[in-house]
Write a protein that holds these residues in place. Structure first.
Motif, PDB file in Angstrom:
ATOM      1  N   LEU B 239     -45.068  58.728  11.296  1.00 54.06           N
ATOM      2  CA  LEU B 239     -44.496  58.943  12.635  1.00 54.06           C
ATOM      3  C   LEU B 239     -43.261  59.840  12.549  1.00 54.06           C
ATOM      4  O   LEU B 239     -43.090  60.751  13.366  1.00 54.06           O
ATOM      5  CB  LEU B 239     -44.117  57.594  13.256  1.00 54.06           C
ATOM      6  N   ALA B 240     -42.411  59.575  11.548  1.00 53.46           N
ATOM      7  CA  ALA B 240     -41.170  60.344  11.432  1.00 53.46           C
ATOM      8  C   ALA B 240     -41.471  61.807  11.133  1.00 53.46           C
ATOM      9  O   ALA B 240     -40.848  62.706  11.710  1.00 53.46           O
ATOM     10  CB  ALA B 240     -40.292  59.747  10.338  1.00 53.46           C
ATOM     11  N   VAL B 241     -42.444  62.041  10.232  1.00 50.58           N
ATOM     12  CA  VAL B 241     -42.776  63.425   9.899  1.00 50.58           C
ATOM     13  C   VAL B 241     -43.335  64.129  11.129  1.00 50.58           C
ATOM     14  O   VAL B 241     -42.994  65.280  11.428  1.00 50.58           O
ATOM     15  CB  VAL B 241     -43.778  63.476   8.730  1.00 50.58           C
ATOM     16  N   ALA B 242     -44.174  63.410  11.896  1.00 50.14           N
ATOM     17  CA  ALA B 242     -44.780  64.022  13.081  1.00 50.14           C
ATOM     18  C   ALA B 242     -43.760  64.230  14.193  1.00 50.14           C
ATOM     19  O   ALA B 242     -44.023  64.969  15.137  1.00 50.14           O
ATOM     20  CB  ALA B 242     -45.930  63.151  13.583  1.00 50.14           C
ATOM     21  N   SER B 243     -42.581  63.603  14.070  1.00 47.15           N
ATOM     22  CA  SER B 243     -41.620  63.673  15.172  1.00 47.15           C
ATOM     23  C   SER B 243     -40.826  64.963  15.188  1.00 47.15           C
ATOM     24  O   SER B 243     -40.052  65.181  16.116  1.00 47.15           O
ATOM     25  CB  SER B 243     -40.647  62.500  15.067  1.00 47.15           C
ATOM     26  N   GLY B 244     -40.986  65.802  14.176  1.00 46.33           N
ATOM     27  CA  GLY B 244     -40.286  67.073  14.192  1.00 46.33           C
ATOM     28  C   GLY B 244     -38.841  67.006  13.744  1.00 46.33           C
ATOM     29  O   GLY B 244     -38.129  68.004  13.780  1.00 46.33           O
ATOM     30  N   LEU B 245     -38.390  65.847  13.290  1.00 44.30           N
ATOM     31  CA  LEU B 245     -37.040  65.752  12.748  1.00 44.30           C
ATOM     32  C   LEU B 245     -36.962  66.506  11.424  1.00 44.30           C
ATOM     33  O   LEU B 245     -37.983  66.789  10.797  1.00 44.30           O
ATOM     34  CB  LEU B 245     -36.674  64.283  12.522  1.00 44.30           C
ATOM     35  N   SER B 246     -35.764  66.791  10.996  1.00 46.87           N
ATOM     36  CA  SER B 246     -35.581  67.553   9.761  1.00 46.87           C
ATOM     37  C   SER B 246     -35.645  66.609   8.568  1.00 46.87           C
ATOM     38  O   SER B 246     -34.622  66.191   8.030  1.00 46.87           O
ATOM     39  CB  SER B 246     -34.241  68.279   9.809  1.00 46.87           C
ATOM     40  N   LEU B 247     -36.852  66.244   8.170  1.00 48.27           N
ATOM     41  CA  LEU B 247     -37.008  65.343   7.034  1.00 48.27           C
ATOM     42  C   LEU B 247     -38.323  65.626   6.329  1.00 48.27           C
ATOM     43  O   LEU B 247     -39.205  66.283   6.868  1.00 48.27           O
ATOM     44  CB  LEU B 247     -36.950  63.878   7.494  1.00 48.27           C
ATOM     45  N   GLY B 248     -38.451  65.121   5.088  1.00 44.64           N
ATOM     46  CA  GLY B 248     -39.663  65.336   4.305  1.00 44.64           C
ATOM     47  C   GLY B 248     -40.277  64.013   3.917  1.00 44.64           C
ATOM     48  O   GLY B 248     -39.673  62.958   4.096  1.00 44.64           O
ATOM     49  N   LYS B 463     -30.237  73.833  10.239  1.00 49.60           N
ATOM     50  CA  LYS B 463     -30.978  72.826   9.486  1.00 49.60           C
ATOM     51  C   LYS B 463     -30.053  72.018   8.582  1.00 49.60           C
ATOM     52  O   LYS B 463     -30.298  70.835   8.340  1.00 49.60           O
ATOM     53  CB  LYS B 463     -32.081  73.487   8.666  1.00 49.60           C
ATOM     54  N   ILE B 464     -29.022  72.659   8.034  1.00 47.39           N
ATOM     55  CA  ILE B 464     -28.071  71.898   7.213  1.00 47.39           C
ATOM     56  C   ILE B 464     -27.447  70.787   8.048  1.00 47.39           C
ATOM     57  O   ILE B 464     -27.368  69.622   7.635  1.00 47.39           O
ATOM     58  CB  ILE B 464     -26.982  72.830   6.635  1.00 47.39           C
ATOM     59  N   GLY B 465     -27.048  71.146   9.272  1.00 47.70           N
ATOM     60  CA  GLY B 465     -26.458  70.140  10.155  1.00 47.70           C
ATOM     61  C   GLY B 465     -27.445  69.039  10.486  1.00 47.70           C
ATOM     62  O   GLY B 465     -27.143  67.841  10.347  1.00 47.70           O
ATOM     63  N   PHE B 466     -28.644  69.427  10.911  1.00 48.46           N
ATOM     64  CA  PHE B 466     -29.680  68.435  11.236  1.00 48.46           C
ATOM     65  C   PHE B 466     -29.917  67.491  10.064  1.00 48.46           C
ATOM     66  O   PHE B 466     -29.950  66.267  10.216  1.00 48.46           O
ATOM     67  CB  PHE B 466     -31.007  69.137  11.546  1.00 48.46           C
ATOM     68  N   THR B 467     -30.118  68.097   8.876  1.00 50.35           N
ATOM     69  CA  THR B 467     -30.492  67.292   7.715  1.00 50.35           C
ATOM     70  C   THR B 467     -29.377  66.335   7.329  1.00 50.35           C
ATOM     71  O   THR B 467     -29.623  65.172   7.009  1.00 50.35           O
ATOM     72  CB  THR B 467     -30.817  68.217   6.527  1.00 50.35           C
ATOM     73  N   ALA B 468     -28.136  66.843   7.387  1.00 52.01           N
ATOM     74  CA  ALA B 468     -27.005  66.002   6.996  1.00 52.01           C
ATOM     75  C   ALA B 468     -26.954  64.758   7.876  1.00 52.01           C
ATOM     76  O   ALA B 468     -26.599  63.669   7.409  1.00 52.01           O
ATOM     77  CB  ALA B 468     -25.699  66.781   7.113  1.00 52.01           C
ATOM     78  N   TRP B 469     -27.310  64.894   9.154  1.00 54.29           N
ATOM     79  CA  TRP B 469     -27.285  63.718  10.019  1.00 54.29           C
ATOM     80  C   TRP B 469     -28.548  62.872   9.868  1.00 54.29           C
ATOM     81  O   TRP B 469     -28.484  61.643   9.820  1.00 54.29           O
ATOM     82  CB  TRP B 469     -27.103  64.125  11.483  1.00 54.29           C
ATOM     83  N   THR B 470     -29.706  63.528   9.781  1.00 54.04           N
ATOM     84  CA  THR B 470     -30.975  62.796   9.792  1.00 54.04           C
ATOM     85  C   THR B 470     -31.127  61.897   8.570  1.00 54.04           C
ATOM     86  O   THR B 470     -31.649  60.781   8.673  1.00 54.04           O
ATOM     87  CB  THR B 470     -32.161  63.786   9.828  1.00 54.04           C
ATOM     88  N   THR B 483     -34.431  70.584   2.335  1.00 53.53           N
ATOM     89  CA  THR B 483     -33.641  71.394   1.415  1.00 53.53           C
ATOM     90  C   THR B 483     -34.404  72.651   1.013  1.00 53.53           C
ATOM     91  O   THR B 483     -33.841  73.751   0.973  1.00 53.53           O
ATOM     92  CB  THR B 483     -33.293  70.570   0.162  1.00 53.53           C
ATOM     93  N   ILE B 484     -35.698  72.471   0.717  1.00 55.79           N
ATOM     94  CA  ILE B 484     -36.515  73.640   0.378  1.00 55.79           C
ATOM     95  C   ILE B 484     -36.517  74.626   1.541  1.00 55.79           C
ATOM     96  O   ILE B 484     -36.384  75.833   1.354  1.00 55.79           O
ATOM     97  CB  ILE B 484     -37.957  73.199   0.030  1.00 55.79           C
ATOM     98  N   ALA B 485     -36.650  74.099   2.768  1.00 50.60           N
ATOM     99  CA  ALA B 485     -36.719  74.980   3.941  1.00 50.60           C
ATOM    100  C   ALA B 485     -35.415  75.759   4.101  1.00 50.60           C
ATOM    101  O   ALA B 485     -35.434  76.972   4.351  1.00 50.60           O
ATOM    102  CB  ALA B 485     -37.021  74.153   5.194  1.00 50.60           C
ATOM    103  N   ILE B 486     -34.274  75.071   3.953  1.00 46.90           N
ATOM    104  CA  ILE B 486     -32.976  75.752   4.074  1.00 46.90           C
ATOM    105  C   ILE B 486     -32.880  76.869   3.038  1.00 46.90           C
ATOM    106  O   ILE B 486     -32.557  78.018   3.350  1.00 46.90           O
ATOM    107  CB  ILE B 486     -31.827  74.736   3.875  1.00 46.90           C
ATOM    108  N   ALA B 533     -34.949  78.457  -2.528  1.00 41.79           N
ATOM    109  CA  ALA B 533     -35.298  77.034  -2.479  1.00 41.79           C
ATOM    110  C   ALA B 533     -34.875  76.337  -3.755  1.00 41.79           C
ATOM    111  O   ALA B 533     -34.313  75.220  -3.720  1.00 41.79           O
ATOM    112  CB  ALA B 533     -36.803  76.883  -2.264  1.00 41.79           C
ATOM    113  N   SER B 534     -35.089  76.990  -4.922  1.00 44.07           N
ATOM    114  CA  SER B 534     -34.717  76.305  -6.163  1.00 44.07           C
ATOM    115  C   SER B 534     -33.203  76.177  -6.275  1.00 44.07           C
ATOM    116  O   SER B 534     -32.701  75.148  -6.743  1.00 44.07           O
ATOM    117  CB  SER B 534     -35.303  77.009  -7.388  1.00 44.07           C
ATOM    118  N   ALA B 535     -32.478  77.203  -5.810  1.00 48.83           N
ATOM    119  CA  ALA B 535     -31.021  77.123  -5.862  1.00 48.83           C
ATOM    120  C   ALA B 535     -30.515  75.977  -4.993  1.00 48.83           C
ATOM    121  O   ALA B 535     -29.664  75.188  -5.410  1.00 48.83           O
ATOM    122  CB  ALA B 535     -30.414  78.439  -5.402  1.00 48.83           C
ATOM    123  N   MET B 536     -31.058  75.879  -3.782  1.00 46.65           N
ATOM    124  CA  MET B 536     -30.608  74.839  -2.853  1.00 46.65           C
ATOM    125  C   MET B 536     -30.944  73.451  -3.424  1.00 46.65           C
ATOM    126  O   MET B 536     -30.113  72.531  -3.379  1.00 46.65           O
ATOM    127  CB  MET B 536     -31.325  75.063  -1.529  1.00 46.65           C
TER     128      MET B 536
END
Lengths: 766, 766
Positions: B239-248, B463-470, B483-486, B533-536
């Motif tokens: 459900l979380a992945v399908a919700s479009g939030l910034s998570l893996g 995305k950094i902001g989204f991810t830091a909160w999510t 992280t890969i996406a950023i 992606a590898s650096a991040m």
């Protein structure tokens, strides 16, 4: 007890083992030592870094002490302030990475150069290059368009200017006969290799992996890593490989890689005297050696991890090994000695990319056979080594090499698959038959299936005999490639049998999962050869994950990793039933290096007391606060070669002092003041009797981190602690009183005593 | 001292910390205990396996004891003779492998099922399958020839039978608006996920990797691995992945894998009560989780080795992890949820297979930026977590999730690269532009280069902001994919800049190594995205070798492993300068699990005395041979929750007794004989005073393997021993006298106290 009245024997050490006559020891007398007004606790710091104490070859390093010294060195660099400190930090880090990178590059180059050299030695039988004696045929003729005739490569007859057809043939024939036809050139190669090894660097013989395992676990054998060994091992290896003996270059390459890294670290003054730092570098180099030998960077890292047990729980070391491996593999690929621009040595055709469940039956059969034969190979090899050691051959190693090369060449001449180079044979056994690519010595002839099966099994059996004898002669020799060849022959034979059965009964229920179209291949004998090779390797080396990774990096057969895994596993299980040790551990046990197998040890209810040397049998230093003289300590150090002595105060255990620390301390004390009767004590100053400045305080010499246990600890736990903590000794005490001691040697003996022929080659003089 | 005369306080334990009032403690009196004629040393064996002692959640296991119990169990199986013994041995081994294989299969299936579920949830916005509500569009229409119209898939209007064009559009629009248009369906998904997690399994929130690291290192948290957590985490994750939030889904999959393995082992009664055996199984499962998450079996093994530090120096465990990983990967490949029949998730085109030396400049720049931003992301995430903990949001987690999903959806609607699924975005950023394949949201439009660069950088920053909160909200959420996406956005942007520069100045000296033909591509922006992606990832996770292996298994970019390695290394160095901990270690420190970072610790000259609790502050058991009563011991155990007590005889240290051993012993003694005044002693029988049968011998309860050191050992060495030996405590003694004790908690505190916000979330109630 030190009471000044005992005589003829030093009262503060007690030995039931001393073999030195005690006639030259003066009576010990109590007397007053006049201090020259100045209190000089000459070992003032509690943490002194003893850089000047070098280990002798044959001893074992003290991991805790070396690690402490390394930490201290880093701490000193870290405490430097400002730009100077930053630069020192950078220099330290950059120097280490420089060695890592140069090691990787160098090993890639050496690996490629060896391949070129072997090819050149092979081509030398045929002719020479017009513009340079040292080019092989491929290099000589490079740069030509396809189809163009290569005039630069001259056969011997062209070179010698023999024009007439008759003379040409005669000369060619003469050279071919004398140099190559049956065995003479091979004998020349093998003989030169043996002479080089015997004369210049006896440590260059054999594979080298047992020694490297021992060195990485703390054994000191610097002579094994010298520049002379590097040169002779590389040269001798090329000659040995070209000689047609049943041996491979993989293990010796790991040795060469370690020699190279050691040479570099000494040139760049990197590892310094620190033995742990040196070992971390050697671990990375060994991984790179495997990476180059098999074109398998990940396999190299995992080999270091599993077989060499080399990464000391340290992510950094693993990472360095990985970097070295990849750099080595990339530089090998860049040099590209095979002209394929691929790392994969034995590329597998993609056609056999699916497999059927019923094939697990022949594969498991192969795995069982591989386990049995692998175990047999180890036993034969052990027997051969022990026989060689005790027979007249021991004194005539070069004659043995020459003789056995002649025998190998003569027998090999009779069987086609024995005649070709092992690597070429393996490459072709791994390939599926493809009419477009032609037939390899009749292997793909469908009318000769049974003849091929017979030949393959015969080849495998003869090769087992050859390998068992060759591995251990006075030449550099690896066991990986012959083992792969044996397994590949067996696997291909089983594959051919299965295929023949399928052809005979295509409609049998067992083949119901095969495609109905008979022109589509159902059984892929080439893949059976890979399974056979993995089974045989599993039986001989007892490696697991690193073996699987090496095999699939070697062949590119990623889709078949599951059957490879199963065969390695089954083969290891079967072989383990006939003896727990792989070929390398067996050799370590035979040579009796102080190396602890990583395998789990289970006692039968014994406690530490079972292996413990009781306190009454130990050479100890008694110190009851009155102190003891330098002379007495000096005598002790000279008389006993144990690496350290427990120190008692009354009957209480004060600590443990290392022999070399004590010796260097005595030496520097005597250098300052040659008064042999100066007194010293191991009591810490706060507890020493009063403010007696006349007594030198030796308490900083006491080992900081000596472990004390109760003697009713289970033996398993003691073994486990030695394995995990790289200890050299554990003291046992009860209520502060020394009850005994266990050293690493005791544990090694405990773990290897059961192995057949343990210690059989221990005293061997090279 | 025990002399029978002291009163009002138990004389043989001494505490400066007791908080329980001591009014209910009876006077202790010396008296005679009449034995009933029969000597019953009820703890008769020296090695008793205490199977019935279970650890409570929140405690730490005793590795030495558990390992000893496991050895004992194996020994008992081994001692059974004949067929029965062989069968028991086989059953033991087969049971373990059954769990391993079923774990691998199950994780492969769960991973595939999750992918299918996510796809189905996405398709649910559009319509439903005629012959089964639970098929997604691909599964529903499978089996058709290309070009055939799929009648089985019905849009909602078809299903509801609305025939008129107008009504159809209206309904479709209504459903689309209500279910999907901006954000409502995403809010529904995220909200359901949060409700599920909050209501049924609070442990299912977050990634789970910090907890698994702690559990593998000995922390006990069985509730974290329950079947309910398994179900909710898997459902909530989809459900979380399908919700479009910034998570893996990567980290949570590892948690799901561990839950699954734990469930299996309990169903098949395999791990039993042995905590070490359980952890070995969990380590294998975690490796398989990574294997499925990234399609990277080797990466899984190395992740287990490097990040989870899970293989306990044990080749067997690594091998099991490898088998589980491969089986999981193969079963995922067999189910083939993506229909590509490939394990590689983000296939890289082969076109960019060469790279030029000058490209190292932008790549190192990317690595530095990745390190900086990775460090920033960790700091933002920490700050967000601490803020959440102390604000009103802490009491309204579901509202927070719903609100933040709405914000994410609203902002994402504005930027095209934010709107798409992260995995789809990453896959396209990794691909090179190919006119034949079409343009991905204008990414390959050469006239819009600067607009694309702006959009990509904007996407990365948002995305950094989204991810830091999510990452930390009350839903299952992994941090790998965001992280890969950023990193991929940033990398692609730098690649586009370099490419634009090359197009503008094709003849500049820096581009001299590019092919002169301008139609041949020189710069491959897709590969820059991989480097980014590898650096991040390097900056956020601080992994090294496992990260490199995962990345090249993920992308298939084996030829580029060297630049990936360099970027990971540089990024880790840069990020380490701003704090040594990766995101997982940071969370462990915030939650204050008893987990020791594997990194090297360097003291500033302190010794063990720096962290040691002095003997005078310890609760100890005094036993001077007269014995102590059961009642006194019972009081001690009830009053103090420390996990064990040193035992003194006079002022001599006898040993250490564990609280739970002592408690279970007292319980069983009292069950046999409720006389609370029965006497016991910890002195071994041989040394106990005379043949006094009235005193029960408790000496077998003393810990067999307690380590004793001198208190002037360097602190570094103490930390090192805790890290390597998985100890819970070390006693310090001098001359047999107890001087102090250090516990694992002291060391954890020492190592994490410096981390910002250490312990900030420690007391959090789920």
């Amino acid at each position: 007890m030190w009471d000044g009245s005992s005589n003829a024997n030093l009262p503060w050490f007690k030995s039931h083992k001393s073999r030195v006559p005690e006639t030259d020891i003066r009576d010990a007398e109590a007397y007053e030592f006049v201090e020259n007004g100045e209190t000089r606790p000459f070992v003032s710091e509690t943490r002194t870094v003893h850089k000047d104490i070098a280990y002798e070859d044959g001893s074992t390093i003290d991991w805790l002490r070396e690690e402490a010294a390394e930490r201290e060195r880093k701490r000193l660099i870290g405490t430097q302030r400002g730009l100077h400190g930053l630069l020192a930090l950078l220099q330290d880090s950059a120097g280490m990475w420089l060695v890592i990178i140069l090691t990787g590059l160098g090993i890639g180059v050496v690996g490629a150069w060896l391949d070129v050299l072997v090819k050149w030695l092979g081509d030398l039988r045929e002719g020479r290059c017009a513009y340079g004696f040292f080019y092989n045929q491929v290099a000589c003729c490079s740069g030509l368009d396809p189809g163009e005739i290569c005039n630069e490569w001259q056969s011997w007859s062209q070179y010698l200017g023999v024009r007439s057809i008759f003379g040409q043939s005669l000369l060619q024939a003469a050279i071919y006969i004398s140099l190559s036809s049956t065995s003479s050139i091979q004998i020349v190669f093998a003989g030169s290799s043996a002479v080089l090894v015997k004369t210049y660097a006896p440590y260059a013989f054999h594979t080298g992996i047992p020694e490297i395992k021992a060195i990485l676990s703390g054994y000191v054998l610097d002579a094994f890593l010298g520049p002379w060994v590097l040169l002779i091992k590389a040269l001798g290896l090329a000659l040995a490989v070209a000689s047609g003996l049943s041996l491979g270059k993989e293990g010796p390459l790991v040795h060469v890689a370690c020699c190279w890294a050691y040479l570099l670290s000494r040139l760049l003054r990197q590892s310094g005297q620190n033995e742990v730092r040196k070992r971390k570098l050697l671990a990375a180099a060994a991984a790179a050696g495997v990476s180059v030998a098999f074109g398998s960077p990940l396999g190299g890292v995992l080999f270091g991890l599993e077989e060499l047990d080399a990464f000391f729980d340290d992510g950094d070391v693993m990472w360095r090994g990985f970097v070295t491996s990849v750099i080595a593999a990339v530089s090998l690929q860049y040099i590209d000695p095979f002209g394929t621009s691929k790392l994969v040595l034995f590329q597998v055709s993609e056609s056999g990319s699916t497999w059927r469940a019923f094939e697990l039956v022949p594969w498991v059969f192969l795995a069982v056979v591989g386990g049995l034969l692998g175990s047999l190979l180890i036993k034969l090899n052990t027997a051969a080594a022990v026989y060689r050691r005790h027979s007249v051959l021991h004194d005539w190693p070069i004659v043995e090499v020459i003789g056995f090369t002649a025998i190998t060449a003569a027998i090999s001449y009779l069987v086609v698959f024995l005649r070709v180079q092992s690597s070429e044979l393996v490459a072709n056994l791994f390939l599926e038959c493809d009419p477009a690519k032609g037939d390899y010595h009749g292997l793909c002839n469908p009318t000769a299936t049974w003849a091929n099966i017979f030949l393959l099994v015969l080849t495998a059996l003869v090769k087992i005999g050859f390998t068992a004898w060759t591995f251990g002669m006075m030449i550099p020799a690896g066991i990986f490639l012959p083992t792969i060849a044996i397994g590949a022959c067996l696997g291909r034979a089983v594959g051919l049998i299965t295929q023949a059965w399928h052809r005979a009964y295509p409609n049998a229920w067992i083949f119901s999962s095969c495609p109905p179209d008979p022109t589509v291949r159902c059984i892929s004998p080439g893949f059976y050869a890979i399974i056979g090779a993995s089974a045989m390797l599993g039986g001989v080396t007892r490696m697991t994950i690193s073996l699987v990774v090496i095999l699939f990096e070697l062949t590119g057969a990623l889709s078949h990793v599951l059957p490879i895994m199963i065969s390695v596993m089954v083969s290891k299980w079967v072989a383990d039933a006939f003896g727990k040790d792989g070929i390398y551990s067996t050799w370590i046990a035979m040579r009796q290096y102080p190396w602890l197998p990583a395998r789990e040890f289970r006692d039968k209810g014994q406690t530490a007391a079972h292996v413990m040397k009781a306190a009454s049998n130990l050479v100890v230093i008694h110190d009851d606060g009155q102190g003891c003289t330098i002379k007495e300590l000096d005598e002790l150090v000279k008389r006993h070669t144990y690496h350290g002595f427990p120190v008692l105060y009354g009957d209480q255990l004060l600590g443990f002092v290392l022999r070399d620390k004590l010796r260097s301390c005595i030496d520097s004390m005597l250098a300052e003041d040659s008064n042999m009767d100066r007194k010293c004590t191991f009591q810490p100053p706060s507890r020493a009797s009063g403010s007696d400045n006349s007594i030198s305080d030796l308490s900083p010499l006491l080992d900081e981190a000596v472990l004390q246990l109760r003697k009713d600890v289970p033996l398993e736990l003691v073994v486990n602690m030695f394995q995990k903590l790289n200890l050299r000794h554990i003291l046992f005490s009860e209520g502060g009183k020394l009850t005994g001691m266990v050293t690493k040697t005791d544990i090694v003996w405990l773990l290897t005593a059961g192995a057949p022929h343990a210690g059989a080659l221990a005293e061997k003089q090279f």
